[in-house]
Design a protein around this motif. Structure first.
Motif, PDB file in Angstrom:
ATOM      1  N   THR A   1      27.153  41.357  29.248  1.00  0.00           N
ATOM      2  CA  THR A   1      28.172  40.833  29.467  1.00  0.00           C
ATOM      3  C   THR A   1      28.507  40.867  30.884  1.00  0.00           C
ATOM      4  O   THR A   1      28.420  41.998  31.517  1.00  0.00           O
ATOM      5  N   THR A   2      29.247  39.763  31.416  1.00  0.00           N
ATOM      6  CA  THR A   2      29.509  39.731  32.984  1.00  0.00           C
ATOM      7  C   THR A   2      31.204  40.262  33.079  1.00  0.00           C
ATOM      8  O   THR A   2      31.728  39.517  32.410  1.00  0.00           O
TER       9      THR A   2
ATOM     10  N   THR B   1      34.223  40.485  35.549  1.00  0.00           N
ATOM     11  CA  THR B   1      34.873  40.040  36.771  1.00  0.00           C
ATOM     12  C   THR B   1      36.020  40.667  36.719  1.00  0.00           C
ATOM     13  O   THR B   1      36.745  40.798  36.082  1.00  0.00           O
TER      14      THR B   1
ATOM     15  N   THR C   1      31.559  36.846  28.833  1.00  0.00           N
ATOM     16  CA  THR C   1      32.436  37.436  29.916  1.00  0.00           C
ATOM     17  C   THR C   1      33.802  38.076  29.737  1.00  0.00           C
ATOM     18  O   THR C   1      34.316  37.894  28.746  1.00  0.00           O
TER      19      THR C   1
ATOM     20  N   THR D   1      37.175  39.230  32.005  1.00  0.00           N
ATOM     21  CA  THR D   1      37.877  39.124  33.328  1.00  0.00           C
ATOM     22  C   THR D   1      38.954  40.063  33.406  1.00  0.00           C
ATOM     23  O   THR D   1      39.883  39.931  32.377  1.00  0.00           O
TER      24      THR D   1
ATOM     25  N   ASN E   1      38.515  38.042  27.435  1.00  0.00           N
ATOM     26  CA  ASN E   1      37.229  37.846  27.140  1.00  0.00           C
ATOM     27  C   ASN E   1      36.886  36.755  26.492  1.00  0.00           C
ATOM     28  O   ASN E   1      37.753  36.049  25.762  1.00  0.00           O
TER      29      ASN E   1
END
Length: 368
Positions: free
Chosen positions: A227-228, A230, A266, A268, A287
């Motif tokens: 999972t990225t 940010t 992802t 954030t 997410n």
């Protein structure tokens, strides 16, 4: 009865006072026989003593009549005044016996009694919701704690029945995993109990610092899930408990990672001042993941409820105890903040945490 006697005594006191004033005033009437100025009427007028005697007799009868009227009228008036209080007393006794669904619903003109009745009904409604929530929580907690214990017992019984056919390494790993799950649930329950029992100690802190520390904790888990993450962490000074705020941010991040796409998801994370309210600060965690309906999102803060219901995933890296958002809700409530959950249009969830703003935190205070 006390109100009736009070009304009657007040009425009698007023009558006696009036009679005394008239009696004293009659003392100024001349004390000699009076005759009519018209010569055609020769009869003498009553003397002062005769007038006073008549006044006392008439006053005695009037006071007796006032006593009867005061007792009768006072009894009905007192009953009418006390009837709402009797209804409230009956409702309180029923509530003490556990019947929280009863409502007084006092009708009539708006006065102090109807306001008291409405406040009492509102208190009963909140008590009923709280009691039902505690019952659900106790039932769910018993179920969640019983599950790992039942699994452990089954594995031990199987191992005892066939010791030679067991993969002891795999068995020990499964027992450790199950035991760890029970420990996590117990620790979460203790944390919730502590938040409900005593208010936390608050001090100037920075929500961005707490979120940054939580992000550092979940980096390995994010890499494991692919999972990225940010982050845009602008300063968000507030007054709160740094440990609890870090735990709240950590729970939000765990949920965002574990309830995401299997790979390629992802997350954030943003912190900073509230866009529309400069006196408040905000933490937002968004997410990706499967779509969530509004009815599902509305239940996510309930204890032991997950996005897929009360069924936990078999993947230990994505499994939670169902108390993450419940703890976050308790933490935010202790900080006089607000928690908002919004489903994403393409799936996933956006969690927004609003807190009252505070003065800026110096680097020394932030480190401490």
């Amino acid at each position: 009865m006390r109100l009736t006697l009070s009304y009657t005594l007040f009425t009698l006191a007023a009558g006696v006072l009036s009679l005394a004033v008239i009696y004293v005033a009659m003392k100024y009437v001349p004390n000699y026989p009076l005759t009519s100025s018209n010569p055609r009427y020769r009869s003498d007028a009553p003397s002062r003593q005769e007038i006073l005697d008549s006044l006392l007799r008439a006053g005695g009868f009037a006071l007796a009549l006032m006593t009867a009227v005061g007792l009768t009228g006072g009894w009905f008036i007192a009953g009418r005044v006390l009837r709402p209080l009797q209804d409230l007393t009956g409702a309180a006794r029923r509530a003490a016996d556990g019947a929280l669904e009863h409502r007084v619903a006092l009708s009539g003109p708006r006065d102090e009694f109807t306001e008291l009745s409405d406040a009492f009904d509102d208190m009963l409604e909140r008590l009923q919701r709280s009691f039902e929530a505690q019952q659900r929580f106790a039932a769910n907690a018993s179920h969640e704690l019983r599950t790992p214990l039942a699994i452990t017992r089954t594995m031990l019984q199987v191992a005892a029945a066939d010791p030679a056919g067991q993969d002891w390494g795999r068995l020990v790993t499964r027992l450790q995993d199950t035991n760890q799950r029970g420990i996590e649930i117990s620790e979460a329950l203790l944390q919730l109990a502590a938040l409900d029992r005593t208010p936390p100690e608050l001090a100037p802190t920075d929500l961005a610092t707490a979120t940054r520390e939580a992000l550092a904790t979940v980096q390995d888990e994010a890499r494991t899930h692919g999972t990225t993450v940010t982050a845009s962490l602008d300063p968000a000074p507030t007054t709160g408990n740094p440990v609890l705020l870090r735990q709240a941010a950590l729970n939000l991040l765990h949920n965002a990672l574990r309830h995401n796409h299997p790979t390629g998801g992802t997350v954030t994370v943003t912190t900073g001042p509230h866009r529309h309210h400069p006196d408040r600060v905000r933490l937002t965690v968004t997410n990706t993941g499967p779509p969530l309906g509004p009815e599902t999102v509305a239940t996510l803060t309930e204890p032991f409820l997950r996005a897929r219901g009360r069924t936990a995933t078999t993947d230990p890296t994505r499994r939670g105890h169902g108390l993450g958002l419940t703890i976050v809700t308790a933490v935010i409530s202790a900080h006089h903040g607000e928690l908002q959950l919004s489903p994403g249009p393409d799936g996933g969830l956006t969690v927004t945490l609003d807190l009252p703003g505070g003065r800026s935190v110096t680097p020394r205070a932030r480190a401490r």
